[in-house]
Design a protein around this motif. Sequence first.
Motif, PDB file in Angstrom:
ATOM      1  N   ASP A  29       0.811  -1.220   0.000  1.00  0.00           N
ATOM      2  CA  ASP A  29       0.000   0.000   0.000  1.00  0.00           C
ATOM      3  C   ASP A  29       0.847   1.274   0.000  1.00  0.00           C
ATOM      4  OD1 ASP A  29       1.052  -0.169   2.509  1.00  0.00           O
ATOM      5  OD2 ASP A  29      -0.866  -0.156   3.570  1.00  0.00           O
ATOM      6  N   ALA A  30       2.168   1.146  -0.254  1.00  0.00           N
ATOM      7  CA  ALA A  30       3.013   2.347  -0.335  1.00  0.00           C
ATOM      8  C   ALA A  30       2.611   3.151  -1.575  1.00  0.00           C
ATOM      9  CB  ALA A  30       4.486   1.968  -0.424  1.00  0.00           C
ATOM     10  N   PRO A  31       2.524   4.480  -1.458  1.00  0.00           N
ATOM     11  CA  PRO A  31       2.149   5.317  -2.605  1.00  0.00           C
ATOM     12  C   PRO A  31       3.114   5.093  -3.775  1.00  0.00           C
ATOM     13  CG  PRO A  31       2.117   6.597  -0.577  1.00  0.00           C
ATOM     14  CD  PRO A  31       2.743   5.285  -0.241  1.00  0.00           C
ATOM     15  N   LYS A  32       2.570   4.880  -4.945  1.00  0.00           N
ATOM     16  CA  LYS A  32       3.406   4.664  -6.127  1.00  0.00           C
ATOM     17  C   LYS A  32       4.059   5.979  -6.558  1.00  0.00           C
ATOM     18  CE  LYS A  32       2.387   0.342  -6.358  1.00  0.00           C
ATOM     19  NZ  LYS A  32       3.384  -0.670  -5.955  1.00  0.00           N
ATOM     20  N   ARG A  33       5.308   5.857  -7.021  1.00  0.00           N
ATOM     21  CA  ARG A  33       6.054   7.036  -7.457  1.00  0.00           C
ATOM     22  C   ARG A  33       6.374   6.914  -8.937  1.00  0.00           C
ATOM     23  NH1 ARG A  33      10.942   6.623  -3.467  1.00  0.00           N
ATOM     24  NH2 ARG A  33      10.781   4.483  -4.265  1.00  0.00           N
ATOM     25  N   SER A  34       7.391   7.616  -9.394  1.00  0.00           N
ATOM     26  CA  SER A  34       7.748   7.575 -10.811  1.00  0.00           C
ATOM     27  C   SER A  34       8.234   6.175 -11.189  1.00  0.00           C
ATOM     28  CB  SER A  34       8.848   8.595 -11.108  1.00  0.00           C
ATOM     29  OG  SER A  34      10.062   8.219 -10.473  1.00  0.00           O
ATOM     30  N   VAL A  35       8.210   5.897 -12.493  1.00  0.00           N
ATOM     31  CA  VAL A  35       8.667   4.596 -12.988  1.00  0.00           C
ATOM     32  C   VAL A  35      10.122   4.357 -12.590  1.00  0.00           C
ATOM     33  CG1 VAL A  35       9.143   3.239 -15.066  1.00  0.00           C
ATOM     34  CG2 VAL A  35       7.051   4.599 -14.920  1.00  0.00           C
ATOM     35  N   LEU A  36      10.956   5.394 -12.665  1.00  0.00           N
ATOM     36  CA  LEU A  36      12.365   5.264 -12.309  1.00  0.00           C
ATOM     37  C   LEU A  36      12.519   4.866 -10.849  1.00  0.00           C
ATOM     38  CD1 LEU A  36      15.374   5.531 -12.900  1.00  0.00           C
ATOM     39  CD2 LEU A  36      15.182   7.988 -12.423  1.00  0.00           C
ATOM     40  N   LYS A  37      11.824   5.567  -9.957  1.00  0.00           N
ATOM     41  CA  LYS A  37      11.940   5.278  -8.529  1.00  0.00           C
ATOM     42  C   LYS A  37      11.432   3.877  -8.196  1.00  0.00           C
ATOM     43  CE  LYS A  37      11.766   9.987  -6.652  1.00  0.00           C
ATOM     44  NZ  LYS A  37      10.996  10.923  -5.798  1.00  0.00           N
ATOM     45  N   TYR A 100      18.318  13.785  -9.791  1.00  0.00           N
ATOM     46  CA  TYR A 100      18.868  14.504 -10.946  1.00  0.00           C
ATOM     47  C   TYR A 100      17.749  14.955 -11.897  1.00  0.00           C
ATOM     48  CZ  TYR A 100      23.673  13.252  -9.745  1.00  0.00           C
ATOM     49  OH  TYR A 100      24.884  13.136  -9.111  1.00  0.00           O
ATOM     50  N   TYR A 101      16.580  14.363 -11.755  1.00  0.00           N
ATOM     51  CA  TYR A 101      15.464  14.685 -12.641  1.00  0.00           C
ATOM     52  C   TYR A 101      14.338  15.413 -11.903  1.00  0.00           C
ATOM     53  CZ  TYR A 101      17.968  11.073 -15.184  1.00  0.00           C
ATOM     54  OH  TYR A 101      18.957  10.353 -15.796  1.00  0.00           O
ATOM     55  N   GLU A 102      14.648  15.861 -10.674  1.00  0.00           N
ATOM     56  CA  GLU A 102      13.651  16.550  -9.874  1.00  0.00           C
ATOM     57  C   GLU A 102      14.199  17.869  -9.366  1.00  0.00           C
ATOM     58  OE1 GLU A 102      13.018  13.810  -6.726  1.00  0.00           O
ATOM     59  OE2 GLU A 102      11.722  12.475  -7.894  1.00  0.00           O
ATOM     60  N   ALA A 103      13.299  18.796  -9.114  1.00  0.00           N
ATOM     61  CA  ALA A 103      13.715  20.046  -8.483  1.00  0.00           C
ATOM     62  C   ALA A 103      13.860  19.814  -6.991  1.00  0.00           C
ATOM     63  CB  ALA A 103      12.655  21.127  -8.750  1.00  0.00           C
ATOM     64  N   GLY A 104      14.723  20.613  -6.365  1.00  0.00           N
ATOM     65  CA  GLY A 104      14.897  20.478  -4.922  1.00  0.00           C
ATOM     66  C   GLY A 104      16.347  20.343  -4.526  1.00  0.00           C
ATOM     67  N   VAL A 105      16.600  19.504  -3.526  1.00  0.00           N
ATOM     68  CA  VAL A 105      17.943  19.340  -2.972  1.00  0.00           C
ATOM     69  C   VAL A 105      18.897  18.800  -4.037  1.00  0.00           C
ATOM     70  CG1 VAL A 105      19.325  18.227  -1.176  1.00  0.00           C
ATOM     71  CG2 VAL A 105      16.970  18.914  -0.696  1.00  0.00           C
ATOM     72  N   ASP A 106      20.090  19.379  -4.102  1.00  0.00           N
ATOM     73  CA  ASP A 106      21.112  18.901  -5.029  1.00  0.00           C
ATOM     74  C   ASP A 106      21.469  17.444  -4.702  1.00  0.00           C
ATOM     75  OD1 ASP A 106      23.372  19.589  -7.037  1.00  0.00           O
ATOM     76  OD2 ASP A 106      24.406  18.667  -5.326  1.00  0.00           O
ATOM     77  N   PRO A 107      21.590  16.573  -5.710  1.00  0.00           N
ATOM     78  CA  PRO A 107      21.884  15.154  -5.461  1.00  0.00           C
ATOM     79  C   PRO A 107      23.135  14.928  -4.616  1.00  0.00           C
ATOM     80  CG  PRO A 107      21.247  15.489  -7.733  1.00  0.00           C
ATOM     81  CD  PRO A 107      21.379  16.844  -7.131  1.00  0.00           C
TER      82      PRO A 107
END
Length: 210
Positions: A29-37, A100-107
């Motif tokens: 039941d964990a919320p689904k995320r992007s295909v990559l994740k 690397y494909y999201e905005a926010g904290v630098d990887p």
Amino acid sequence: MQNKIKIYNRIAAILIFIGLPILFWALGDAPKRSVLKESISLLTLVSFSLMLMQFYLARSNRKIIKEHKMSRIINWHRYLGYAFVTVLLFHPLLIIVPRYYEAGVDPTDAFIQMLSTFDNPGIILGIVAWSLMLVLGITSLFRKVIPLSYKTWRTIHGILSLLFIATASWHAIKLGRHIDTPLIIFIVTAGGIGILLLLKTYFLPSNKKA
């Protein structure tokens, strides 16, 4: 008859150590995320499950794998170990790849922050497990040049394996995004039985002579 047993053993191994983790992941039941994740999560989960299977591809499991050539079983143990140790060694880096494909904290900042968060027991367990896995991989890869007898090396390998599975399982249970009750039961059961098989091999007198 022996060929049928071999086929049944292979099907059982695939269903237990690949099929079950995928099923638990799909039904979780964990919320689904992007295909990559989700792909990274699934790859990590299956890799860890196949590392648990390593306990069953060893001399400690002779009664179950007796229909198979031990040399072939050991080769499967070795090559699968190299493959999935490699995947799990990259686990810390794979966690931050989606950033690397999201905005926010630098990887890079996220990676440094993750490794320097010493007030989180789950992360500390992960670092310990990763270090043990690295030692396991190196000592297995260079076994023939390490100045130790095979018996001594095998004992050290077994101890390192026990410590790794214990810490890695604890780490996964504490921090795993897709870890729920069925997966916890699976990890504890598969890992626990594997550990008991290994302990029996090293500490029962009848097995010490084998």
